[in-house]
Structure formats: structure tokens, C-alpha cells
Design a protein around this motif. Sequence first.
Motif, PDB file in Angstrom:
ATOM      1  N   GLU A   1       0.834  -1.212   0.000  1.00 21.73           N
ATOM      2  CA  GLU A   1       0.000   0.000   0.000  1.00 21.73           C
ATOM      3  C   GLU A   1       0.866   1.259   0.000  1.00 21.73           C
ATOM      4  O   GLU A   1       0.529   2.259  -0.624  1.00 21.73           O
ATOM      5  CB  GLU A   1      -0.977  -0.004   1.181  1.00 21.73           C
ATOM      6  CG  GLU A   1      -0.370  -0.277   2.541  1.00 21.73           C
ATOM      7  CD  GLU A   1      -0.400  -1.741   2.918  1.00 21.73           C
ATOM      8  OE1 GLU A   1      -0.156  -2.599   2.042  1.00 21.73           O
ATOM      9  OE2 GLU A   1      -0.637  -2.038   4.102  1.00 21.73           O
ATOM     10  N   VAL A   2       2.029   1.173   0.682  1.00 18.21           N
ATOM     11  CA  VAL A   2       2.940   2.324   0.688  1.00 18.21           C
ATOM     12  C   VAL A   2       3.592   2.461  -0.681  1.00 18.21           C
ATOM     13  O   VAL A   2       3.640   3.541  -1.267  1.00 18.21           O
ATOM     14  CB  VAL A   2       4.020   2.146   1.779  1.00 18.21           C
ATOM     15  CG1 VAL A   2       5.040   3.262   1.696  1.00 18.21           C
ATOM     16  CG2 VAL A   2       3.382   2.109   3.150  1.00 18.21           C
ATOM     17  N   GLN A   3       4.043   1.330  -1.215  1.00 25.45           N
ATOM     18  CA  GLN A   3       4.714   1.333  -2.515  1.00 25.45           C
ATOM     19  C   GLN A   3       3.808   1.948  -3.570  1.00 25.45           C
ATOM     20  O   GLN A   3       4.237   2.773  -4.376  1.00 25.45           O
ATOM     21  CB  GLN A   3       5.086  -0.104  -2.893  1.00 25.45           C
ATOM     22  CG  GLN A   3       6.083  -0.201  -4.043  1.00 25.45           C
ATOM     23  CD  GLN A   3       7.373   0.539  -3.751  1.00 25.45           C
ATOM     24  OE1 GLN A   3       7.903   0.470  -2.644  1.00 25.45           O
ATOM     25  NE2 GLN A   3       7.870   1.276  -4.730  1.00 25.45           N
ATOM     26  N   SER A   4       2.526   1.574  -3.540  1.00 23.71           N
ATOM     27  CA  SER A   4       1.612   2.043  -4.593  1.00 23.71           C
ATOM     28  C   SER A   4       1.421   3.554  -4.495  1.00 23.71           C
ATOM     29  O   SER A   4       1.334   4.236  -5.517  1.00 23.71           O
ATOM     30  CB  SER A   4       0.258   1.336  -4.488  1.00 23.71           C
ATOM     31  OG  SER A   4      -0.351   1.660  -3.253  1.00 23.71           O
TER      32      SER A   4
ATOM     33  N   PHE B   1       6.402  13.482   1.908  1.00 26.59           N
ATOM     34  CA  PHE B   1       5.578  13.728   0.724  1.00 26.59           C
ATOM     35  C   PHE B   1       6.000  15.022   0.045  1.00 26.59           C
ATOM     36  O   PHE B   1       6.199  15.067  -1.173  1.00 26.59           O
ATOM     37  CB  PHE B   1       4.102  13.789   1.116  1.00 26.59           C
ATOM     38  CG  PHE B   1       3.173  13.839  -0.065  1.00 26.59           C
ATOM     39  CD1 PHE B   1       2.828  12.678  -0.734  1.00 26.59           C
ATOM     40  CD2 PHE B   1       2.662  15.051  -0.508  1.00 26.59           C
ATOM     41  CE1 PHE B   1       1.982  12.718  -1.830  1.00 26.59           C
ATOM     42  CE2 PHE B   1       1.817  15.087  -1.601  1.00 26.59           C
ATOM     43  CZ  PHE B   1       1.471  13.924  -2.260  1.00 26.59           C
ATOM     44  N   PHE B   2       6.175  16.074   0.835  1.00 25.97           N
ATOM     45  CA  PHE B   2       6.589  17.360   0.257  1.00 25.97           C
ATOM     46  C   PHE B   2       7.913  17.213  -0.475  1.00 25.97           C
ATOM     47  O   PHE B   2       8.049  17.624  -1.628  1.00 25.97           O
ATOM     48  CB  PHE B   2       6.716  18.414   1.362  1.00 25.97           C
ATOM     49  CG  PHE B   2       5.403  19.034   1.739  1.00 25.97           C
ATOM     50  CD1 PHE B   2       4.372  19.144   0.822  1.00 25.97           C
ATOM     51  CD2 PHE B   2       5.199  19.515   3.030  1.00 25.97           C
ATOM     52  CE1 PHE B   2       3.165  19.715   1.166  1.00 25.97           C
ATOM     53  CE2 PHE B   2       3.986  20.088   3.384  1.00 25.97           C
ATOM     54  CZ  PHE B   2       2.972  20.181   2.456  1.00 25.97           C
ATOM     55  N   SER B   3       8.880  16.602   0.204  1.00 25.89           N
ATOM     56  CA  SER B   3      10.209  16.522  -0.424  1.00 25.89           C
ATOM     57  C   SER B   3      10.110  15.724  -1.716  1.00 25.89           C
ATOM     58  O   SER B   3      10.703  16.092  -2.731  1.00 25.89           O
ATOM     59  CB  SER B   3      11.209  15.875   0.528  1.00 25.89           C
ATOM     60  OG  SER B   3      10.952  14.494   0.630  1.00 25.89           O
ATOM     61  N   LEU B   4       9.287  14.675  -1.707  1.00 28.94           N
ATOM     62  CA  LEU B   4       9.113  13.867  -2.922  1.00 28.94           C
ATOM     63  C   LEU B   4       8.541  14.735  -4.039  1.00 28.94           C
ATOM     64  O   LEU B   4       9.061  14.782  -5.154  1.00 28.94           O
ATOM     65  CB  LEU B   4       8.180  12.694  -2.615  1.00 28.94           C
ATOM     66  CG  LEU B   4       8.120  11.570  -3.633  1.00 28.94           C
ATOM     67  CD1 LEU B   4       9.486  10.939  -3.826  1.00 28.94           C
ATOM     68  CD2 LEU B   4       7.116  10.516  -3.193  1.00 28.94           C
TER      69      LEU B   4
ATOM     70  N   ALA C   1       7.690   5.565   8.134  1.00 25.29           N
ATOM     71  CA  ALA C   1       9.048   5.016   7.986  1.00 25.29           C
ATOM     72  C   ALA C   1       9.190   4.315   6.640  1.00 25.29           C
ATOM     73  O   ALA C   1      10.164   4.527   5.914  1.00 25.29           O
ATOM     74  CB  ALA C   1       9.329   4.042   9.114  1.00 25.29           C
ATOM     75  N   GLU C   2       8.184   3.513   6.283  1.00 21.74           N
ATOM     76  CA  GLU C   2       8.243   2.787   5.011  1.00 21.74           C
ATOM     77  C   GLU C   2       8.274   3.763   3.842  1.00 21.74           C
ATOM     78  O   GLU C   2       9.008   3.589   2.870  1.00 21.74           O
ATOM     79  CB  GLU C   2       7.049   1.846   4.892  1.00 21.74           C
ATOM     80  CG  GLU C   2       7.110   0.665   5.841  1.00 21.74           C
ATOM     81  CD  GLU C   2       5.864  -0.191   5.751  1.00 21.74           C
ATOM     82  OE1 GLU C   2       5.082  -0.037   4.795  1.00 21.74           O
ATOM     83  OE2 GLU C   2       5.665  -1.020   6.667  1.00 21.74           O
TER      84      GLU C   2
ATOM     85  N   ALA D   1      11.137   6.546  -0.490  1.00 21.36           N
ATOM     86  CA  ALA D   1      11.605   7.808  -1.063  1.00 21.36           C
ATOM     87  C   ALA D   1      13.102   8.001  -0.811  1.00 21.36           C
ATOM     88  O   ALA D   1      13.667   9.026  -1.194  1.00 21.36           O
ATOM     89  CB  ALA D   1      10.824   8.972  -0.483  1.00 21.36           C
ATOM     90  N   GLY D   2      13.725   7.053  -0.136  1.00 19.44           N
ATOM     91  CA  GLY D   2      15.161   7.153   0.129  1.00 19.44           C
ATOM     92  C   GLY D   2      15.504   8.369   0.972  1.00 19.44           C
ATOM     93  O   GLY D   2      16.227   9.264   0.563  1.00 19.44           O
ATOM     94  N   ARG D   3      14.914   8.428   2.159  1.00 22.26           N
ATOM     95  CA  ARG D   3      15.059   9.617   2.994  1.00 22.26           C
ATOM     96  C   ARG D   3      15.061   9.168   4.440  1.00 22.26           C
ATOM     97  O   ARG D   3      14.318   8.259   4.817  1.00 22.26           O
ATOM     98  CB  ARG D   3      13.870  10.545   2.720  1.00 22.26           C
ATOM     99  CG  ARG D   3      13.934  11.896   3.385  1.00 22.26           C
ATOM    100  CD  ARG D   3      12.817  12.774   2.811  1.00 22.26           C
ATOM    101  NE  ARG D   3      12.844  14.090   3.411  1.00 22.26           N
ATOM    102  CZ  ARG D   3      12.369  14.373   4.610  1.00 22.26           C
ATOM    103  NH1 ARG D   3      11.829  13.426   5.341  1.00 22.26           N
ATOM    104  NH2 ARG D   3      12.427  15.610   5.078  1.00 22.26           N
TER     105      ARG D   3
END
Lengths: 331, 214, 414, 217
Positions: A87-90, A125-128, A281-282, A287-289
Amino acid sequence: MKKEFLVYIGILILAIILYFFVTEPVTFSPTVSLIIIGLIGLALVLIFVRTIMGKLVGRRTVFSFVAISVVVPFFMTVEQPIQTSPEVQSLYQAVLDLKPGSKVLVSFDYDPPSAPELQPMAETFFSLCLERDLRIIIMGLWPQGPQQAEMALQKVMDEPAIASKNYRYGIDYVNLGFQVGNEFVIQRMGDDISSMFQTDYYGTPYDSLPLMRNITNFSNIDFSFNLSAGYPGTVEWVQVAVDRYGVDLGAGNTAVQAPQMYPYLRAGQLKGLLGGLNGAAEFEKAAGRIGKGTKFMVSQSFSHVIVIAFIIIGNAAFFLGERRRKEEVVE
Amino acid sequence: MDAIGLWIGAFLTLGIMSFLYKDNPWYKLSESIFVGVSAGYWFITLFWDSIYSKFYIGVSQEGDNYLYVGAILGLMMLMRLIPKVGWISRWPLAFIVGAISGFYLINYFSSNIMRQVANTVMPLFSTDYGQSLFSASVGTIIDNILVAGGTFAGLVYFFFSKEHKGAFGATAKVGIWVIMVTFGATFGYTVMSRMSLLIGRMDFIFGDWLGLIK
Amino acid sequence: MDDQLYRQPVFRVFQIFLIIFTVLAGSIFAQDPAIGLTDSADVFVPAPPGAVKATDVVYDQGGAVDLEWELSPDDDGSLKVSGYYICRREVGGEDYRLVDSVMAGVRTFVDETVEQDHTYQYMVAVNGDCSTAPSEESNSITPDMEWLNFGLSNLFIIGLVICGSVIYFIAHAKRGKKFFIRKIAGLEAVDEAIGRATEMGRPILFVPGILDMDDVQTIAALTILGRVSRVVADYDTKINVPVSRSLVMTAARETIKSSYMAAGRPDAYSDDMAAYITDEQFGYVAAVDGMMVREKPATCFLLGAFFAESLILAETGNSIGAIQIAGTARPAQLPFFVAACDFTLIGEELFAASAYLSGEPKQMGSLKGQDVGKAIAMVFIVLGVITTTLAQAWDIGVFTWISDLLHDLFQVTS
Amino acid sequence: MRREVPLIITAVVGIVFVIQYFIPHYPFNQLNSWFSDWFSIIGACAIWLGALNLIKISADKIYRKRAGWGYAVVIILSFLVITLIGLFEGESFRDFGTKFDWMYRFVYTPLASTMFALLAFFVASASYRAFRARNLEATLLLLAAFFVMIGRVPVGDAIAMKLSIPEVIYPSGVAVWIMNVINAAGQRAILIGIALGIVSTSVRVILGIERSYLGGD
């Protein structure tokens, strides 16, 4: 009465010492960490024995265990691998699939009490979005929401990678602020967003915001993200924005209400879901952060283990006790 | 200024926490402050966001005179404070209740009944509606069956006008199991949530305030 | 719209080129664009797409237009044609502007960027390698808002059935018809729980949640209190009802009093059976907690709307070894009750219980009506799943037909 | 007058909101937007009512010198302080650096967050003293809870790796499965159930069969 006040003074003195005289951050070496974990384990075993013997330990003992399990990991240096759930990945994928320049509506529907869980999500989310040159439109159905958004945005904007892109307010991102009326706000936005937000968070008229100029309603929004801690929140967004106006919606929820979102997720009414601190966290992992979500996962793990341990101890005692009672009956 | 703020914040945090030891003056004090401040907070927020920017601005600048009706109803609401004319507050209350009912009637019906039922209706052996047969893996097939069956069984459990006997009773049993697992999940997530909040508070105490965490 | 091709920068260049071009095309070569082009350049120019038909999207708020056109003869799957550009202008207004673009082989498009009650004309330009050929102008169209949204008629009908049955059954119950309601575990246990308390000579604790009378759960709880206190009166046991709202206190007193009356022991009733503690959540909890530890009730009823305190109360009750019968409609608290109490009324069961006990038409009828709704849902799920699966499996006409029908019936077109 | 008018208001407003869904056309869309504006104004006043009522009760407590009236004083003082600050700050009372914002960050936030955080402790002690697998239902519940709790945090898989448990039943995997399959099904059933409840209540309210919100018959 007196005793209490002595305790209060004791706490005050301790606080003063820690505040003024312990200025350096404390960290335990791995060995110390292991020893502490060992001691906690030992203590649990003792409690287990006591409980089986039919003597339940008091509430306050349990309380102190919880406190330790949460606080001690702050000072430890432990690495643990984080798996991202589908669900996070999607959700991450949904954001990746947006073309640069797409307009993303982010609704902040929570207040500080839920910030520990949702703030990390907001930052990631913002940084992404900003890394991918997406245009961000912030709003809130909870009065404190836009403020939380400001904090998150500030934090992200200060990160060198983002700061170098020098995004400008009004062109790359806007904060429309809070609007009363719960789901009615969403419904009205379906026809005309400006009717609900005559001015933005800073009192600038809607029309003088370049980003908003050719945005009339949801049909001009490419993706919506909602951070929710209750009512009004994700349920309302799904019911009105998604079901009535066909918006693409992703959501970040406090763990308390996350489970109730899975039917919507399975039905495709939600594009993705972040549940609680570990969801954050996931998402950070995806997002590699490295953010607070990842940082606090250790404490989270510990506290869960403690709770589970207590459930097991309690039940073991319960059933052994049962058997003993039965045997007594037999004799 | 922020340093003072941190101390106050810490004082109040510990005050609430002190309830864990027992109900004591420090806790009572913090709680009273909480009650007062949160009431005041909402009072102000709604004054500026609703009464001022919606009503006052709307009337004075956009000239939306229809807003006066809302204002009058709002005043009627406040009449409740005066027992003699308190009954008038039923009018705005009726308005609120009516609006909510009408809105919920549609929303819950369309999203939580129609859509959920529609989404439960899925071909069991295919990944999705319209996909070819057996396009799904064994795992997915089992999941599909479980979701459809579980939803059905759950509904059976909450069906009150039939005795739980025979096949119906058996289905209801399955239903309650499904619901129990669901509750288990909720349980787990609630624990998770509470722990996260506690972590947040402890971070405030040991990080922001005492500065012991790097 | 967002496929690889679209993301490529070169495509953007094409768009800009096209906007300039269509403006030219619109103004200069409006009469016969194809010829004009062939004269100007010797690159391959695909034949223009055929008649463009614009129709208003129905059942919307007047914000969308359906476009349909005949593919260019050269759009035959060979790579001569890379796609189409959709251009729009307001009649009597500005020049043609690019709205969006679609891949080769696509013959329809929905323009959602139009405004209600403006009149538009469209032009679809086919796009060759580095040349485009615009079609004839489309008919002019004025997106409009329809009166009745027939797209929702299915919703309307099903809604009518469910709401109708609720009303019907209420009316029925008012005429004194008794409905059957299945056994509810928690309720079954009430009598024995009270009996146990009597034997042990310990009191009974009844907590009706912490919300006010305006909450349905509180009302349901008080209905059950009526039943409980009736039995209590018969067994001559002691009952305590600590409450956190003054209104609830008065209501609770009324309830208990009337059941003592009914039991023919008004003398045994006293007002301090129901006592107001405080409105503050944790203050209330602390007080009730103390009460439990002191009086060690043999049975605790925790029925109504609960929040955090559910845990603390259930735990304390457990630690004093009381039989606990709990019930609430708050999903977040139910798990704790199930794990910590002997019997739990789950969500609707609470209301069912109170309907069952009170036999009030209003409650009875709506319970029955909701069952109709559930029945509908269950039938559709079973039928739908079976037919859809079969239809997918062997594509048998009748099944396909049924499953499609069901899908249409429950699809909410937003 | 006291009973009829409210019932009529409720009916009219409710019905308009329903119709507006099926007929998104003048005058209903107009009425809809009016009503939702009124709604937010009345809503504001409703919350004011709560606040003012609180003050009334506390004042009464002080006046009567009831037990703990000192705390009532605290309530009123803290209410007045934040209210006055908020009023003087003006429209932009929520911006960074304002006194209101300061109170919000350092007084309101810690209190509210900690109130919730308390639960972490209660959950733990309840799981030790009260949560028992006393029957099949409770057992299922606790098992599911176990897998979700351990599976949703990294430590679960770490332990599984240590114990070299087969990949398929890694806690994280099991947790995901429970959430996406069983939980989805269960929640769906509950959703439909609750929705039906709400629908029938709304119908009753709109038709004036349900009047308890008017303060009982």
C-alpha cells in the motif's frame, strides 16, 4: 499532601540538573545497549515467574516498563531493515507517475496531538513532490492543519537539495489555509475551489495567486493527498472527492483509523495508504530519505515487543492458573 | 521565549503523565489548563475563520445578504444559555441535524453500501473484472474467495431477524471470526498509534527540552 | 494521456509548433488546409481526420464535452501517423488553442476544461512525422447542465427500496406487530450475571458510557439498564450507576425507578443508585476505578459510548474478578472490550439489544429495515460473484448478462 | 411552534441535500451552497455554546465554592488568557511568532498530545492484566493483534531471520495479508452495517420519526 510536593521538587531538581549540566547528547555504546536489553529481558522473566505464581505485578511496574522501552532506544545505536508494504509502494508509485508540473492538492486534516505520526509523512511527501517539480496546493479541514503544513514545508525547503531549486510561493506552491464546514467544503470545491478559499493562508486573494489562476475545481487537480487523524478526513475525501468527482486520492492516516481504510484501498478508491509511524518510515524508505519515522522505529519496535511480552505473560499465567485450579478440583 | 515555552510545555506534559502515578494536584492543574485553553482555542479559531471571514467579510465585501439567515440561526443557538428562551435553539439544531442527515444519507449509501457491494462482486479466478480466466495466481484466487466470503459472512453475523441455526449459523460463526481478526488488526494499530504518540512526547521531553538526544 | 511519448521534450516542441501552426491553419488555410500544406512542403502529409462530432457529456454539471472523429486514412497502424491534437476555440472568440493530444488510433476524447454555457468549436489535427493536417471544424457545442441525473437512477431505486423498507417496518411495528430478533449472547448472560452477584452478596456496577443523552449509544445503554435494574429489583441486589453527565443521571434515575415500580418494590429504590461524578473524562475514570476497587462489584456492565477509559475500566473490573458485560458502537474501543470482557455487544448488537428489550416500534422497525438492506447486499454479493466468475470462466451469455446487470446496478457513476 | 418548526426545518434541509445529489441544477445547487455556508456559521456558534457553557458551569462552581473550585478558576483564567490574546492578534492570529501561536505550540499542543499518549501505558497494563484468550473469539483477536504488532515493525522480520523461519510466514508478510484480505473483508462488512444504520437513522430524522435530538418527546 506534603509527600506529593516533595516528589514534585525532586522532579524539578532532576530536570534542572539534566537541563543545565548534561549539555551533550547521550548515546549508549552497542555493548551498553545489549546489556540494557538483557536486563529488561531478565526483568520480564522475573515478572513471568511471579505472575505464574499468581502474584500479578502492579500497574505502575508495567507503566515503567513501557516508559523504558520507549525512552531507552533514543540513546541506542541499532540498525534495522525496513520493508515497504504494497500500500505504501503504490502511493509512492502514484506520485512517481505524475508528470513534472502536475498539480497536487494536499489536505492537512490533523492537529498537533497526531503530529508525531503524520508530520514525518507530510515532510517526506513534500520533499518527494518538490524533487519531482510538482506544484503543491495546501489546504486544511482542521484549523491547525495549515500550520502543520507550514512547519513541514519549512523543514523540507531548508534541505539543500530542495533549497537549490528556489521554489517561489504562489507559483510553485500555495497554502490556501483552513476552511470550516468539514465535508461541505470538499463538496463545494468540486464545483469551485475559489468559492471556499477567497484568500490564502496569508490573506492573498485567490485570483492573484498565479498557480491558482487556471484551477477552477478538482478536474484541474492531478493528484490529491490527505493526511487525516479523524473526522473530517480520509473517509469524507473518499466519499465526496473520489466518489462524486473522481479525484485520484492517496492518504496518510493515524494508525488508529488506518485499518478502516483498507476496503477503500482494495476498492481502488484510495491509490495508496500510509498507516501510522511505520507507514511513515516505510514511505521514507521508498523515497530514500531518513526522517523521524525511521529514527523512531527502534522505540516503536521495542514498545511493541514489550506489549506482546506482557500479553503472553498474562495469558500464560492465566492458563497455568486454570490448570492448577482444575487439578485442585481433581484432588 | 522558546526556552520558557519548552519549560512550560514540559511542566504540563509531566503534569498529565503524573496521573499514571495517581490523581494528584499537578495533574488536576494541567487538566484544568487543558480544558480552558482548548475551549478558548476553538472559540478564537471559529471567531476568525467562520464568523469573521465567512460572515462579516461575506456580508460587508461580497454583499451576500443571505448569510444573515445563518447568523440569526447561530444567535438562536446561543440562546440556549438563557433557559427562558432556550427552546429557540432547537431551530438551528434542527438545521444542523437535517443537513447532516441529508448529506450522510447520500454519502454513506453511495460510498459505503453501493460501492462496497459493487467492489465485492469480483470474478474469483481472474485478477480483475474483465480479465481472462485463471489470470490470477492461486494466492490471489484464495484472497478473492476470502474477501468475498468474509464480507458475506460478516453481514450474516449482523443479520438479526433470523436465528443462527444450521448453515446460516455456521456462516455467522465464520463471520464473527472474520470480524474478530479485523478487531485484532484494529487492536494492533491502536497500540501502534498510542506508542507513536508516546514516542513523540518522550522525544519532546528528552530531545527538545533536555536536549539529550542527538 | 500520459504515456512515454508524451513525456519526451521533443513532443513539447511539436506542441508549440502545432499551436502556431493551427493558428495559421485556422486563419489562412481554413478553406482547404490539406492543399495549402502540400503546396508549401514536400514532406509526407497524412490525410486529415474525417468529421469531428462534439456532444455534451450528460448528467454532469456542464463541465465536459465528448469528442468523436473518424481516423485519418493514413492512421492504419503504420507509423506514418503519431497522434492527434485536439484544438478548441470559443465561437465568435479567439483562435484555436491546443487542448490536449492523443495517440494514433484513438478516435474519442473528453474535454473537461470547458465552461458551462459557453459555445465551442473543435478541430482535430492529425500529426505526421513533422507535419500536421487539421480536420474540418466540428459542430459548435454548448455544454449544459441537465435537470435530472439519470446516471444515478440505479442508486435512487435501491435507496428507495432500503429507506422504504425502514419506513414500512416502522409503520408495521407501530401497528403492534412483533418482530423476531435473534438471541444476543450478552443479553442471555444478564440474568445469570445478576444471579451470581446476588449469591456473592456483592453489588452490580453499570456504566452507561461517558457521552450525553444526545448520543444513541447512551440511550441504548439506558434501555438495557431498564432491563437490568428490573432483574436487580427482583433479586433484591444492590446496583450502582455512576454517570458523567447530569442529564444522564436524571434519565438513569427515572429508568431505575420505573423498573423498581414494575417489580412492585418502589420502597427499595433510592436516588443515590445513580450518582453524577464529573464531566471530566479521566476524573470520572479515576472515581469509578476507586469505586470498583472499594466495593468489588461481582458484575460490571460497560455499555454505551466509551473512549480511552474503556481500557482502564475493563482492566480494573478484570482485576477484581468481576463478570463483565460490555458493549459499544465505537470500532476503536471494541477490540479492548472483546479481549478484556466476558461478553461484548458488538456495534449494532448494542442497538439490537435495546430494540429487543424496549420493543419500541422506531427501533424495531429500523432494525428490520436494515436487515432488508443487508439481505439485498448479501444476495447481490453471492449472485454477483457466482455469475461474474462463471461468465469469466465459460462466457455463458445469460451469466454475462446477469453479472453485467448487477455491475450496472451497483456502479456509482460520479 | 416549539416542535413543529424544527421538524419542518430538518425535513426541508435534509430533503434539499438529498435532491441536490440527483438534480445538480438551479435552484438546488444554489440552496445547497447557501445551506452549507449557514451550516458553517451555525457550527461555529454551536462550538461557542460549548465553550460558554463550560465557563458558566465553572463560574457556578466558584460561586458556590464547590469542591475543587480552585481548578475552576484555572479553567476560566486560561480560557480568558488565550481568548483575549487571540482577539488582539487579529485575523492573522495563527501566523508564526504571534503570542497565540506561542500558546498553541507550548501550552495546547503538549497537553493535547500527552492526553492521548497516556493510552500507551493503559494499553500495556491492560494487555498484561486483562487481555485473555478466554474463548475462541478472543484468541483469534489476540493472534491477529500479535501478528500485526510484530509484523508492522522491523524487529519482527529481524527475529524471524534469526529463527530462520521460512520466508512465506514472515511477520511482515502475514501482517500485510491480514490487513489486505481478512481486515478488508471484515471492515467492509462493518462499513456496510454502519452505513445501513446511518441511512435508517437519517431517514427517521428527516421524516421526523426520530426526535430525540430535540430533547426527547
